[in-house]
Design a protein around this motif. Sequence first.
Motif, PDB file in Angstrom:
ATOM      1  N   LEU A 119      11.136   2.686  41.335  1.00  0.00           N
ATOM      2  CA  LEU A 119      11.864   1.801  40.269  1.00  0.00           C
ATOM      3  C   LEU A 119      12.763   0.909  41.000  1.00  0.00           C
ATOM      4  CD1 LEU A 119      12.438   4.727  37.694  1.00  0.00           C
ATOM      5  CD2 LEU A 119      11.077   2.805  37.212  1.00  0.00           C
ATOM      6  N   GLU A 120      13.730   0.990  42.098  1.00  0.00           N
ATOM      7  CA  GLU A 120      14.121   0.079  42.869  1.00  0.00           C
ATOM      8  C   GLU A 120      13.389  -0.901  42.961  1.00  0.00           C
ATOM      9  OE1 GLU A 120      17.767   0.138  46.102  1.00  0.00           O
ATOM     10  OE2 GLU A 120      16.396   2.002  45.841  1.00  0.00           O
ATOM     11  N   GLN A 121      12.082  -0.617  43.587  1.00  0.00           N
ATOM     12  CA  GLN A 121      11.406  -1.630  44.247  1.00  0.00           C
ATOM     13  C   GLN A 121      10.724  -2.718  43.442  1.00  0.00           C
ATOM     14  OE1 GLN A 121       8.547  -0.752  47.473  1.00  0.00           O
ATOM     15  NE2 GLN A 121       9.160   1.651  46.985  1.00  0.00           N
ATOM     16  N   VAL A 122      10.529  -2.276  42.029  1.00  0.00           N
ATOM     17  CA  VAL A 122      10.163  -3.144  41.236  1.00  0.00           C
ATOM     18  C   VAL A 122      11.459  -3.722  40.142  1.00  0.00           C
ATOM     19  CG1 VAL A 122       8.018  -2.122  40.992  1.00  0.00           C
ATOM     20  CG2 VAL A 122       9.606  -1.427  39.457  1.00  0.00           C
ATOM     21  N   GLY A 123      12.682  -3.380  40.443  1.00  0.00           N
ATOM     22  CA  GLY A 123      13.918  -3.676  39.805  1.00  0.00           C
ATOM     23  C   GLY A 123      14.229  -3.026  38.467  1.00  0.00           C
ATOM     24  N   LEU A 124      13.701  -1.889  38.135  1.00  0.00           N
ATOM     25  CA  LEU A 124      13.865  -1.212  37.088  1.00  0.00           C
ATOM     26  C   LEU A 124      14.783  -0.048  36.965  1.00  0.00           C
ATOM     27  CD1 LEU A 124      10.366  -0.718  35.502  1.00  0.00           C
ATOM     28  CD2 LEU A 124      12.179  -1.949  34.551  1.00  0.00           C
ATOM     29  N   VAL A 125      15.732  -0.037  37.786  1.00  0.00           N
ATOM     30  CA  VAL A 125      16.631   1.180  38.260  1.00  0.00           C
ATOM     31  C   VAL A 125      17.658   1.335  36.927  1.00  0.00           C
ATOM     32  CG1 VAL A 125      18.487   2.111  39.578  1.00  0.00           C
ATOM     33  CG2 VAL A 125      16.631   1.318  40.654  1.00  0.00           C
ATOM     34  N   GLN A 126      18.062   0.006  36.516  1.00  0.00           N
ATOM     35  CA  GLN A 126      19.035   0.088  35.395  1.00  0.00           C
ATOM     36  C   GLN A 126      18.442   0.366  34.205  1.00  0.00           C
ATOM     37  OE1 GLN A 126      20.614  -3.900  35.570  1.00  0.00           O
ATOM     38  NE2 GLN A 126      22.456  -3.375  37.141  1.00  0.00           N
ATOM     39  N   ASP A 127      17.075   0.395  34.011  1.00  0.00           N
ATOM     40  CA  ASP A 127      16.530   0.666  32.712  1.00  0.00           C
ATOM     41  C   ASP A 127      15.633   1.884  32.790  1.00  0.00           C
ATOM     42  OD1 ASP A 127      16.943  -1.956  31.107  1.00  0.00           O
ATOM     43  OD2 ASP A 127      16.119  -2.633  32.969  1.00  0.00           O
ATOM     44  N   SER A 128      15.904   2.679  34.016  1.00  0.00           N
ATOM     45  CA  SER A 128      15.037   3.786  34.111  1.00  0.00           C
ATOM     46  C   SER A 128      15.235   5.011  33.117  1.00  0.00           C
ATOM     47  CB  SER A 128      15.436   4.404  35.596  1.00  0.00           C
ATOM     48  OG  SER A 128      16.647   4.851  35.622  1.00  0.00           O
ATOM     49  N   HIS A 129      16.378   5.000  32.304  1.00  0.00           N
ATOM     50  CA  HIS A 129      16.661   5.795  31.502  1.00  0.00           C
ATOM     51  C   HIS A 129      16.361   5.528  29.913  1.00  0.00           C
ATOM     52  CE1 HIS A 129      18.475   8.884  34.482  1.00  0.00           C
ATOM     53  NE2 HIS A 129      19.063   7.694  34.843  1.00  0.00           N
ATOM     54  N   LYS A 137       7.291  -6.416  27.535  1.00  0.00           N
ATOM     55  CA  LYS A 137       5.928  -6.753  28.080  1.00  0.00           C
ATOM     56  C   LYS A 137       6.097  -6.508  29.803  1.00  0.00           C
ATOM     57  CE  LYS A 137       1.680  -9.248  28.674  1.00  0.00           C
ATOM     58  NZ  LYS A 137       0.783  -8.048  28.699  1.00  0.00           N
ATOM     59  N   GLY A 138       7.012  -7.317  30.227  1.00  0.00           N
ATOM     60  CA  GLY A 138       7.227  -7.446  31.644  1.00  0.00           C
ATOM     61  C   GLY A 138       7.788  -6.241  32.316  1.00  0.00           C
ATOM     62  N   MET A 139       8.785  -5.559  31.554  1.00  0.00           N
ATOM     63  CA  MET A 139       9.165  -4.163  31.985  1.00  0.00           C
ATOM     64  C   MET A 139       7.836  -3.373  32.372  1.00  0.00           C
ATOM     65  SD  MET A 139      12.655  -4.306  29.830  1.00  0.00           S
ATOM     66  CE  MET A 139      13.552  -2.575  30.302  1.00  0.00           C
ATOM     67  N   LYS A 140       6.987  -3.221  31.339  1.00  0.00           N
ATOM     68  CA  LYS A 140       6.058  -2.353  31.197  1.00  0.00           C
ATOM     69  C   LYS A 140       5.101  -2.845  32.352  1.00  0.00           C
ATOM     70  CE  LYS A 140       5.892  -1.452  26.278  1.00  0.00           C
ATOM     71  NZ  LYS A 140       5.212  -1.679  24.840  1.00  0.00           N
ATOM     72  N   GLN A 141       4.801  -3.917  32.577  1.00  0.00           N
ATOM     73  CA  GLN A 141       4.275  -4.349  33.824  1.00  0.00           C
ATOM     74  C   GLN A 141       4.701  -3.858  35.022  1.00  0.00           C
ATOM     75  OE1 GLN A 141       1.222  -5.793  33.579  1.00  0.00           O
ATOM     76  NE2 GLN A 141       0.716  -6.939  35.374  1.00  0.00           N
ATOM     77  N   ALA A 146       5.268   0.417  39.399  1.00  0.00           N
ATOM     78  CA  ALA A 146       6.127   1.723  40.045  1.00  0.00           C
ATOM     79  C   ALA A 146       5.184   2.983  40.097  1.00  0.00           C
ATOM     80  CB  ALA A 146       7.218   1.794  39.214  1.00  0.00           C
ATOM     81  N   CYS A 147       4.533   3.097  38.979  1.00  0.00           N
ATOM     82  CA  CYS A 147       3.751   4.382  38.942  1.00  0.00           C
ATOM     83  C   CYS A 147       2.813   4.312  40.134  1.00  0.00           C
ATOM     84  CB  CYS A 147       2.993   4.467  37.616  1.00  0.00           C
ATOM     85  SG  CYS A 147       4.158   4.969  36.211  1.00  0.00           S
ATOM     86  N   ALA A 148       2.175   3.083  40.437  1.00  0.00           N
ATOM     87  CA  ALA A 148       1.263   2.992  41.333  1.00  0.00           C
ATOM     88  C   ALA A 148       1.665   3.209  42.708  1.00  0.00           C
ATOM     89  CB  ALA A 148       0.550   1.651  41.269  1.00  0.00           C
ATOM     90  N   ILE A 149       2.880   2.832  43.147  1.00  0.00           N
ATOM     91  CA  ILE A 149       3.485   3.052  44.519  1.00  0.00           C
ATOM     92  C   ILE A 149       4.332   4.247  44.627  1.00  0.00           C
ATOM     93  CG2 ILE A 149       3.424   0.430  44.632  1.00  0.00           C
ATOM     94  CD1 ILE A 149       6.679   0.318  44.298  1.00  0.00           C
ATOM     95  N   THR A 172       9.940 -11.454  43.508  1.00  0.00           N
ATOM     96  CA  THR A 172      10.292  -9.967  44.102  1.00  0.00           C
ATOM     97  C   THR A 172       9.056  -9.219  44.247  1.00  0.00           C
ATOM     98  OG1 THR A 172      12.323  -9.893  42.889  1.00  0.00           O
ATOM     99  CG2 THR A 172      11.780  -7.674  43.615  1.00  0.00           C
ATOM    100  N   ILE A 173       7.969  -9.301  43.197  1.00  0.00           N
ATOM    101  CA  ILE A 173       7.110  -8.390  43.387  1.00  0.00           C
ATOM    102  C   ILE A 173       5.959  -8.788  44.267  1.00  0.00           C
ATOM    103  CG2 ILE A 173       5.006  -7.670  42.285  1.00  0.00           C
ATOM    104  CD1 ILE A 173       7.562  -6.130  41.353  1.00  0.00           C
ATOM    105  N   ILE A 174       6.035 -10.200  44.594  1.00  0.00           N
ATOM    106  CA  ILE A 174       5.233 -11.002  45.633  1.00  0.00           C
ATOM    107  C   ILE A 174       5.749 -10.354  46.928  1.00  0.00           C
ATOM    108  CG2 ILE A 174       4.644 -13.075  46.910  1.00  0.00           C
ATOM    109  CD1 ILE A 174       4.405 -14.192  44.108  1.00  0.00           C
ATOM    110  N   GLN A 175       7.194 -10.464  47.179  1.00  0.00           N
ATOM    111  CA  GLN A 175       7.616 -10.044  48.629  1.00  0.00           C
ATOM    112  C   GLN A 175       7.477  -8.444  48.738  1.00  0.00           C
ATOM    113  OE1 GLN A 175      11.948 -10.709  48.381  1.00  0.00           O
ATOM    114  NE2 GLN A 175      11.907 -12.821  48.614  1.00  0.00           N
ATOM    115  N   MET A 176       7.384  -7.719  47.633  1.00  0.00           N
ATOM    116  CA  MET A 176       6.931  -6.321  47.828  1.00  0.00           C
ATOM    117  C   MET A 176       5.602  -6.283  48.254  1.00  0.00           C
ATOM    118  SD  MET A 176       6.921  -3.285  45.208  1.00  0.00           S
ATOM    119  CE  MET A 176       5.278  -3.728  44.366  1.00  0.00           C
TER     120      MET A 176
END
Length: 313
Positions: A119-129, A137-141, A146-149, A172-176
């Motif tokens: 979740l940290e790698q895709v920038g979703l830590v703050q919304d993890s709960h 839509k962007g958050m689901k993407q 995150a599920c895949a990695i 951010t995703i491209i860098q990852m």
Amino acid sequence: MSHDLVVLEDVCRFYGEVLGVNHINLSIGPGITSLVGPNGSGKTTLLSLIAGLIRPSKGRISVLGYRPDQPQQLMRILGYATQFDSFPMGLTGLGLIYSLLRMSGYPHSDCRKMANQALEQVGLVQDSHRRIGAYSKGMKQRLKLACAIAHQPQVLLLDEPLNGLDPLIRATIIQMLRRLGREGRHVIISSHVLNEVEMISDQVVLLSGGYVAAEGPIHTVRTEIKDQPMEFLIQCDKPRLLACSIFQHDHVVEARLLPEDQGLLVKTRDANQFCRTICRLALGQVQIHGIIPTDDNVRSIYEYLVGNQEASK
């Protein structure tokens, strides 16, 4: 079987009388490989075949030495993010990834840590709960990525992974993805965003009508297109004089001045001979500041190989 390649040997897949992919032969090594082609060209079918979600009608597939009929071993080394959203909306983002890891046999003590790292790698830590039903839509993407990695797979299959992402998150995703490619993972992407394909890809596979139209590093693919002259932008101090000089050579098929003496566009049948000619001219009366290939890119190659075929249908 090679244990460091994704290999498809004469792979065909038909849906009744409908062609999915036909006679696909590929050997995909580590790094980022992009599948490029119009809708219906076979990109999603190819990803599903590699993931073992569907079986080939003919041919053989090996993913780092594992076959599609070895799902337990395959899922340990492979992560797949589809282009479709399908989530249990009542779960949180963290809860979903934790549950997937537990069902895959990872210890309870590791699952939460692995989920948070993804979740940290895709920038979703703050919304993890938050519940997934409240995600945009962007958050689901990003959650799909995150599920895949999360289990740190060696092979990552991503179907249109940049759809629905805002520019900052996209960067951010491209860098990852670049980092994963540098680490020696096999990152296989399908995409319509040609400028981003070129930005991140080590090699491309151009698909049209279920067939491979071309494959390899972008620059290598371009040099193999013999029926299209290569185009170069020449920046120099005397573009008019250069145009007169260079057009006398048989390999040059077009020389066009840009407005306000910004440079000269030249099309040539022989890139090597063209470069030798430019070197000789640079020793004469013309001072050349730069030579830039203008069609040595995914968009031009796509139009040459795939666009022409689509237009002829």
